[in-house]
Scaffold this motif. Structure first.
Motif, mmCIF file in Angstrom:
data_model
loop_
_atom_site.group_PDB
_atom_site.id
_atom_site.type_symbol
_atom_site.label_atom_id
_atom_site.label_comp_id
_atom_site.label_asym_id
_atom_site.label_seq_id
_atom_site.Cartn_x
_atom_site.Cartn_y
_atom_site.Cartn_z
ATOM 1 N N ASP A 74 -27.673 10.201 -27.258
ATOM 2 C CA ASP A 74 -28.951 10.339 -26.549
ATOM 3 C C ASP A 74 -30.002 10.940 -27.478
ATOM 4 O O ASP A 74 -31.153 10.514 -27.502
ATOM 5 C CB ASP A 74 -28.798 11.231 -25.305
ATOM 6 N N TYR A 75 -29.561 11.926 -28.248
ATOM 7 C CA TYR A 75 -30.479 12.540 -29.216
ATOM 8 C C TYR A 75 -30.917 11.501 -30.255
ATOM 9 O O TYR A 75 -32.097 11.401 -30.593
ATOM 10 C CB TYR A 75 -29.785 13.733 -29.883
ATOM 11 N N ALA A 76 -29.957 10.705 -30.740
ATOM 12 C CA ALA A 76 -30.285 9.697 -31.758
ATOM 13 C C ALA A 76 -31.298 8.688 -31.201
ATOM 14 O O ALA A 76 -32.251 8.316 -31.885
ATOM 15 C CB ALA A 76 -29.014 8.986 -32.222
ATOM 16 N N LYS A 77 -31.093 8.281 -29.943
ATOM 17 C CA LYS A 77 -32.032 7.326 -29.328
ATOM 18 C C LYS A 77 -33.414 7.951 -29.211
ATOM 19 O O LYS A 77 -34.417 7.309 -29.515
ATOM 20 C CB LYS A 77 -31.543 6.921 -27.937
ATOM 21 N N GLN A 78 -33.414 9.194 -28.802
ATOM 22 C CA GLN A 78 -34.686 9.893 -28.637
ATOM 23 C C GLN A 78 -35.426 9.994 -29.981
ATOM 24 O O GLN A 78 -36.645 9.846 -30.044
ATOM 25 C CB GLN A 78 -34.369 11.274 -28.061
ATOM 26 N N ARG A 79 -34.646 10.207 -31.064
ATOM 27 C CA ARG A 79 -35.262 10.286 -32.388
ATOM 28 C C ARG A 79 -35.456 8.898 -33.025
ATOM 29 O O ARG A 79 -35.927 8.786 -34.144
ATOM 30 C CB ARG A 79 -34.379 11.150 -33.322
ATOM 31 N N ARG A 80 -35.012 7.860 -32.332
ATOM 32 C CA ARG A 80 -35.090 6.477 -32.821
ATOM 33 C C ARG A 80 -34.384 6.308 -34.173
ATOM 34 O O ARG A 80 -34.902 5.689 -35.110
ATOM 35 C CB ARG A 80 -36.547 6.015 -32.952
ATOM 36 N N VAL A 81 -33.199 6.888 -34.272
ATOM 37 C CA VAL A 81 -32.383 6.800 -35.483
ATOM 38 C C VAL A 81 -31.081 6.111 -35.093
ATOM 39 O O VAL A 81 -30.490 6.446 -34.066
ATOM 40 C CB VAL A 81 -32.092 8.209 -36.061
ATOM 41 N N ASN A 82 -30.632 5.120 -35.889
ATOM 42 C CA ASN A 82 -29.398 4.448 -35.478
ATOM 43 C C ASN A 82 -28.248 4.602 -36.478
ATOM 44 O O ASN A 82 -27.278 3.855 -36.422
ATOM 45 C CB ASN A 82 -29.649 2.978 -35.127
ATOM 46 N N VAL A 83 -28.352 5.587 -37.360
ATOM 47 C CA VAL A 83 -27.227 5.874 -38.260
ATOM 48 C C VAL A 83 -26.852 7.348 -38.154
ATOM 49 O O VAL A 83 -27.712 8.232 -38.243
ATOM 50 C CB VAL A 83 -27.562 5.550 -39.735
ATOM 51 N N LEU A 84 -25.548 7.578 -37.949
ATOM 52 C CA LEU A 84 -25.026 8.943 -37.914
ATOM 53 C C LEU A 84 -24.190 9.143 -39.165
ATOM 54 O O LEU A 84 -23.414 8.264 -39.542
ATOM 55 C CB LEU A 84 -24.134 9.144 -36.683
#
Ligand code: ADP
Length: 160
Positions: A74-84
């Protein structure tokens, strides 16, 4: 690749984490070091302390330090980042990281997890071991950055 999120507890930041951040910066334009806040756990270092220690040890402009609560995807989506970005130390990390990466992929199919390994000097370092050794008066110099070492020594200084 433009941006990756490097999530973790960072309680405290170790040279293992730093090694991963340095390697990550060779692959990604920017890294968001995201401190996971778990209200059910009492960390050794407060969120603000952890944030400051990472900021001091990673002054690079390409490193952003942030914090999140709840689901990482959810945090990644919110930051619009798709790589962890995650680190692998030894085989022992694999099972947990494998579960986590697959669960995250199920929750958010567009988000990928990338794994990197630390240098052989750092593969055995964990925040938990550093906390334990430091609390018992052991020397953790060389395992953590200098600012973290100073904070640990202050926290566990023997009262006269
Ligand atoms: P968590 O509490 O989620 O395990 P940590 O702060 O301990 O978070 O670690 C964050 C990430 O960094 C994890 O992917 C972990 O495997 C990795 N990591 C931690 N220490 C090392 C190390 N010494 N070498 C490689 N990866 C590491």
């Amino acid at each position: 690749m433009p941006v990756a999120i490097y999530p973790g507890s960072f309680d405290p930041l170790t040279n293992g984490h730093l090694s991963l951040i340095q390697r990550g910066l060779q692959m990604f334009d920017r890294l968001i070091v995201a401190i996971a806040v778990n209200p059910k756990k009492t960390p050794l270092f407060t969120l603000e302390e952890r944030r400051e220690l990472i900021r001091e040890a990673c002054p690079e402009e390409r490193v952003e330090v942030d914090a999140f609560q709840g689901l990482l995807v959810d945090y990644a989506k919110q930051r619009r980042v798709n790589v962890l970005l995650r680190g692998l130390r030894a085989v022992s990390d694999f099972e947990y990281e494998f579960q986590l990466a697959n669960m995250n992929r199920k929750l958010a199919p567009g988000i990928e997890t990338v794994f990197m390994m630390t240098g052989e000097d750092y593969f055995y370092i964990s925040s938990q071991l550093v906390r334990e050794v430091a609390s018992l008066g052991g020397d953790v110099a060389g395992l953590v950055p200098d600012n973290v070492l100073a904070k640990l020594q202050a926290k566990f200084a023997r009262k006269p």
